[in-house]
Write an enzyme that holds these catalytic residues in place. Structure first.
Site, mmCIF file in Angstrom:
data_model
loop_
_atom_site.group_PDB
_atom_site.id
_atom_site.type_symbol
_atom_site.label_atom_id
_atom_site.label_comp_id
_atom_site.label_asym_id
_atom_site.label_seq_id
_atom_site.Cartn_x
_atom_site.Cartn_y
_atom_site.Cartn_z
ATOM 1 N N LYS A 146 1.363 0.211 7.353
ATOM 2 C CA LYS A 146 1.429 1.198 8.442
ATOM 3 C C LYS A 146 0.053 1.606 8.954
ATOM 4 O O LYS A 146 -0.189 1.602 10.149
ATOM 5 C CB LYS A 146 2.077 2.494 7.931
ATOM 6 N N ARG A 154 8.509 12.332 8.294
ATOM 7 C CA ARG A 154 8.984 11.749 7.038
ATOM 8 C C ARG A 154 10.390 12.199 6.713
ATOM 9 O O ARG A 154 11.006 11.674 5.801
ATOM 10 C CB ARG A 154 8.061 12.175 5.892
ATOM 11 N N ARG A 213 -3.049 -3.527 -6.539
ATOM 12 C CA ARG A 213 -4.252 -3.121 -5.807
ATOM 13 C C ARG A 213 -5.287 -2.525 -6.755
ATOM 14 O O ARG A 213 -4.958 -1.790 -7.676
ATOM 15 C CB ARG A 213 -3.860 -2.091 -4.750
ATOM 16 N N ARG A 264 -6.156 2.934 -8.905
ATOM 17 C CA ARG A 264 -6.009 4.366 -8.629
ATOM 18 C C ARG A 264 -4.800 4.902 -9.372
ATOM 19 O O ARG A 264 -3.813 4.218 -9.550
ATOM 20 C CB ARG A 264 -5.833 4.608 -7.124
ATOM 21 N N ARG A 306 7.474 7.256 -5.087
ATOM 22 C CA ARG A 306 7.315 7.416 -3.635
ATOM 23 C C ARG A 306 8.365 6.621 -2.869
ATOM 24 O O ARG A 306 8.828 7.057 -1.812
ATOM 25 C CB ARG A 306 5.890 7.008 -3.218
#
Ligand SMILES: [Zn+2]
Length: 228
Positions: A17, A93, A130, A162, A173
């Site tokens: 996004k 959202r 990642r 992270r 999420r």
């Protein structure tokens, strides 16, 4: 450069996004309005609002509707967004946020809602694989690591995962997305504004699909002004 558009971008975290929103905004010459960026900037500036928003984000939770809506409404009232348009990234959202946005913009206020569609297993792999340089923020992936194990190619910083990129955090999420955000696809489809784009593949190809889809919806709306 094409000029002026009022868009929002939807999609799971890891769908691309942010990257695409920046490109779309540049293509149409409109501001890229990212709620995540606005919250981080407010938190860094130490405003009470920013600190409050940051508390929710670090817990992996959604910032409450009233807080988000207030920030977005203020931003959309600025001259650049009023005159040229915008690309919204990270908002809305929830259904409440989407309805409030329609109220703010009026019935003909949005040109399209772009959904960047990527299967769940693909986004989990993208995010949980990642790795990020703790110094400069450069991103890597376990399948595309730096030359020297976990030392940044650019500045020699430590390359780490992270805290909110673990599979557990990503899964949490994605649950929010399914419960709160997925129903927005039906909402925008009902308004004749939904553009669903295959988000798997090269970013250049995904971008071309988005622009084609947006132009198709705009043409359709121009040729049938009775569409709500
Ligand atoms: Zn680095």
């Amino acid at each position: 450069m094409a000029s002026g558009v009022r868009l929002l971008v939807l999609g799971k975290q890891g769908a691309g996004k942010g990257t695409q929103a920046v490109r779309i905004a540049r293509h149409y010459g409109v501001p890229h309005i990212s709620t995540g960026d606005m919250f981080r900037a407010a938190a860094a500036a130490g405003t009470s609002f920013g600190l409050r928003a940051n508390e929710y984000m670090t817990r992996g939770e959604l910032v409450p509707d009233d807080v988000v809506i207030g920030v977005v409404a203020e931003r959309l009232a600025k001259d650049d967004a009023q005159d040229q348009g915008f690309v919204l990234d990270g908002f809305p959202r929830t259904r409440v946020q989407a309805e409030e946005l329609q109220r703010l913009l009026g019935p003909s206020g949005l040109d399209a809602a772009v959904d960047i569609d990527v299967p769940t297993d693909v986004v989990i792999d993208r995010i949980s694989g990642r790795r990020v340089c703790s110094t400069c923020g450069a991103t890597y992936h376990v399948n595309a690591p730096p030359k020297k194990p976990w030392v940044c190619d650019k500045d020699g910083g430590d390359v780490v995962q992270r805290e909110d990129d673990t599979p557990e955090a990503v899964t949490k999420r994605l649950e929010f997305y399914e419960k709160d955000t997925r129903p927005l696809l039906d909402f925008y489809d009902g308004l004749g504004l939904l553009v669903t784009v295959d988000g798997v593949g090269e970013p250049d190809d995904v971008f071309d699909r988005i622009v084609d889809g947006v132009e198709a919806v705009r043409q359709l709306r121009l040729s049938s002004p009775s569409v709500p």
